[in-house]
Design a protein around this motif. Structure first.
Motif, PDB file in Angstrom:
ATOM      1  N   TYR A   1      42.671  33.181  45.561  1.00 44.85           N
ATOM      2  CA  TYR A   1      42.726  32.799  46.972  1.00 44.85           C
ATOM      3  C   TYR A   1      42.915  34.033  47.849  1.00 44.85           C
ATOM      4  O   TYR A   1      42.227  34.192  48.874  1.00 44.85           O
ATOM      5  CB  TYR A   1      43.863  31.809  47.206  1.00 44.85           C
ATOM      6  N   ILE A   2      43.825  34.918  47.460  1.00 44.76           N
ATOM      7  CA  ILE A   2      44.036  36.148  48.229  1.00 44.76           C
ATOM      8  C   ILE A   2      42.770  36.989  48.229  1.00 44.76           C
ATOM      9  O   ILE A   2      42.329  37.486  49.277  1.00 44.76           O
ATOM     10  CB  ILE A   2      45.222  36.951  47.655  1.00 44.76           C
ATOM     11  N   ARG A   3      42.179  37.160  47.052  1.00 45.01           N
ATOM     12  CA  ARG A   3      40.947  37.951  46.916  1.00 45.01           C
ATOM     13  C   ARG A   3      39.846  37.451  47.851  1.00 45.01           C
ATOM     14  O   ARG A   3      39.162  38.243  48.514  1.00 45.01           O
ATOM     15  CB  ARG A   3      40.467  37.876  45.462  1.00 45.01           C
ATOM     16  N   ASP A   4      39.683  36.139  47.927  1.00 43.12           N
ATOM     17  CA  ASP A   4      38.542  35.555  48.614  1.00 43.12           C
ATOM     18  C   ASP A   4      38.755  35.336  50.116  1.00 43.12           C
ATOM     19  O   ASP A   4      37.782  35.136  50.843  1.00 43.12           O
ATOM     20  CB  ASP A   4      38.181  34.207  47.976  1.00 43.12           C
ATOM     21  N   ASN A   5      40.005  35.374  50.570  1.00 43.09           N
ATOM     22  CA  ASN A   5      40.268  34.971  51.952  1.00 43.09           C
ATOM     23  C   ASN A   5      40.861  36.050  52.844  1.00 43.09           C
ATOM     24  O   ASN A   5      40.663  36.008  54.058  1.00 43.09           O
ATOM     25  CB  ASN A   5      41.202  33.758  51.962  1.00 43.09           C
ATOM     26  N   VAL A   6      41.590  37.003  52.284  1.00 47.38           N
ATOM     27  CA  VAL A   6      42.385  37.889  53.131  1.00 47.38           C
ATOM     28  C   VAL A   6      41.535  38.794  54.022  1.00 47.38           C
ATOM     29  O   VAL A   6      42.001  39.255  55.071  1.00 47.38           O
ATOM     30  CB  VAL A   6      43.354  38.733  52.256  1.00 47.38           C
ATOM     31  N   THR A   7      40.290  39.046  53.646  1.00 52.71           N
ATOM     32  CA  THR A   7      39.434  39.923  54.462  1.00 52.71           C
ATOM     33  C   THR A   7      38.608  39.158  55.485  1.00 52.71           C
ATOM     34  O   THR A   7      37.923  39.778  56.306  1.00 52.71           O
ATOM     35  CB  THR A   7      38.484  40.742  53.563  1.00 52.71           C
TER      36      THR A   7
ATOM     37  N   SER B   1      42.540  42.760  48.826  1.00 47.71           N
ATOM     38  CA  SER B   1      41.500  41.957  48.186  1.00 47.71           C
ATOM     39  C   SER B   1      40.943  42.645  46.948  1.00 47.71           C
ATOM     40  O   SER B   1      40.771  42.022  45.888  1.00 47.71           O
ATOM     41  CB  SER B   1      40.376  41.679  49.182  1.00 47.71           C
ATOM     42  N   ASP B   2      40.656  43.939  47.069  1.00 52.74           N
ATOM     43  CA  ASP B   2      40.120  44.695  45.930  1.00 52.74           C
ATOM     44  C   ASP B   2      41.108  44.763  44.782  1.00 52.74           C
ATOM     45  O   ASP B   2      40.718  44.686  43.604  1.00 52.74           O
ATOM     46  CB  ASP B   2      39.738  46.112  46.369  1.00 52.74           C
ATOM     47  N   ASP B   3      42.387  44.912  45.103  1.00 55.76           N
ATOM     48  CA  ASP B   3      43.410  44.960  44.050  1.00 55.76           C
ATOM     49  C   ASP B   3      43.471  43.637  43.286  1.00 55.76           C
ATOM     50  O   ASP B   3      43.640  43.615  42.063  1.00 55.76           O
ATOM     51  CB  ASP B   3      44.771  45.293  44.656  1.00 55.76           C
ATOM     52  N   MET B   4      43.362  42.529  44.013  1.00 48.89           N
ATOM     53  CA  MET B   4      43.337  41.225  43.342  1.00 48.89           C
ATOM     54  C   MET B   4      42.102  41.108  42.445  1.00 48.89           C
ATOM     55  O   MET B   4      42.185  40.635  41.303  1.00 48.89           O
ATOM     56  CB  MET B   4      43.320  40.101  44.378  1.00 48.89           C
ATOM     57  N   LYS B   5      40.957  41.537  42.963  1.00 49.26           N
ATOM     58  CA  LYS B   5      39.702  41.469  42.211  1.00 49.26           C
ATOM     59  C   LYS B   5      39.784  42.294  40.926  1.00 49.26           C
ATOM     60  O   LYS B   5      39.422  41.813  39.836  1.00 49.26           O
ATOM     61  CB  LYS B   5      38.554  41.978  43.092  1.00 49.26           C
ATOM     62  N   ASN B   6      40.265  43.529  41.040  1.00 54.48           N
ATOM     63  CA  ASN B   6      40.342  44.407  39.874  1.00 54.48           C
ATOM     64  C   ASN B   6      41.354  43.895  38.852  1.00 54.48           C
ATOM     65  O   ASN B   6      41.129  43.975  37.642  1.00 54.48           O
ATOM     66  CB  ASN B   6      40.708  45.829  40.310  1.00 54.48           C
TER      67      ASN B   6
END
Length: 324
Positions: free
Chosen positions: A236-242, A271-276
């Motif tokens: 959710y953080i990855r997909d929404n925060v930006t 977002s990138d940190d969540m993705k990685n």
């Protein structure tokens, strides 16, 4: 490895009650400062109260907040007294009282007291947050406060006297949720705080992580084991925060948007940190220990009690204890 068992161990080894002596020292110092403020300001101040992660029951033992909110009456510093005068007066009082025992410094909206290391090697930190009620004698009914901004805080410029907030509403935002949901929310928040603490200096504030976790619970179907629930929050953080339209309303004042405390690049970094993180854990379950390490200071006692240590790779040592 069982990722949920590992995360459960992370939470257990980061319980603040495991640092019983240091916690006791913080509580005693907080009470001492509270009584000093009440003695100094008498009938001009309402009873100061703790507002940090300890009050919300989301603290971890490698870093937790002792924020002491000090609510003043509207005319405590004269009928035409300003928020700046309130802030400066409280700073002067705390500086004179504790200048030989602590570093007393002006912070964004608080006054920080970092007491010198004691004979046990412990350091106590308490942040005092002065606030003033909107209208004389109304605080006990509405609990609304105005804060002074000593230097820039998000979209509030230095010298601003326009932060309206309700700190008790911020605390209740977590405490008043349904019992089962509340337990899940707190576990996820604690895990995100462990992740943040393990990264060292990081632009995203703990309050931001608290609010975005709660918003995810409000907008997503979150179920399954502990790892599955955490994974949903990270996605959710990855997909929404930006997203430009994304916002995080302060439960103490809906006109305050916490996303404004991060720059566009800082939101992209989060977002990138969540993705990685998600990608690396998907590649190898053991990588979860890099992002969510157990507190090695207490790992042996928990593994002996519960037999659920998930080791194989040596866990990352915890960061230096930093209460405050």
């Amino acid at each position: 490895m069982d990722k949920s068992n590992h995360l459960d161990s992370v939470i257990k080894t980061h319980q603040i009650t495991k640092e019983e002596n240091l916690l006791k020292k913080h509580l005693e110092k907080k009470d001492e400062i509270k009584e000093a403020l009440k003695e100094k300001y008498g009938s001009n101040i309402y009873s100061p109260f703790n507002s940090g992660s300890y009050a919300k029951n989301t603290a971890i033992n490698t870093k937790f907040d002792f924020d002491l909110v000090s609510p003043f009456k509207r005319n405590a510093f004269g009928s035409n007294g300003t928020l700046k005068e309130m802030y400066e007066d409280v700073f002067d009082f705390l500086y004179e009282k504790y200048k030989n025992d602590a570093e007393v410094k002006k912070q964004k909206v608080s006054i920080g007291l970092e007491f010198y290391t004691d004979k046990d090697g412990d350091q106590i930190k308490v942040d005092v947050v002065p606030g003033r009620e909107f209208n004389q004698d109304q605080y006990l009914s509405d609990e609304n406060l105005n804060l002074y901004v000593y230097y820039k805080y998000g979209n509030f410029d230095a010298g601003s006297e326009r932060i309206k907030t309700n700190i008790k509403a911020q605390i209740s935002n977590i405490k008043d949720r349904a019992t089962n949901e509340k337990d899940s929310i707190r576990k996820i928040i604690r895990l995100l705080k462990v992740w943040k603490s393990n990264k060292g200096t990081y632009p995203t504030k703990s309050f931001f992580l608290e609010l975005i976790t709660i918003k995810a619970f409000d907008n997503c179907e979150i179920n399954g084991n502990l790892w599955e629930r955490l994974k949903t929050i990270l996605e959710y953080i990855r997909d929404n925060v930006t997203n430009e339209s994304f916002n995080l309303k302060d439960p103490g004042n809906s006109s305050n948007d916490l996303t404004s405390t991060l720059t566009t690049s800082e939101r992209q970094q989060l977002s990138d940190d969540m993705k990685n993180m998600l990608k690396r854990i998907e590649e190898n379950d053991e990588n979860i220990k890099t992002y969510f390490p157990e507190n090695t200071k207490f790992i042996d006692e928990d593994s002996n009690k519960n037999g659920n240590r998930t080791s194989g790779i040596m866990p990352v040592p915890p960061p230096k204890l930093n209460f405050g």
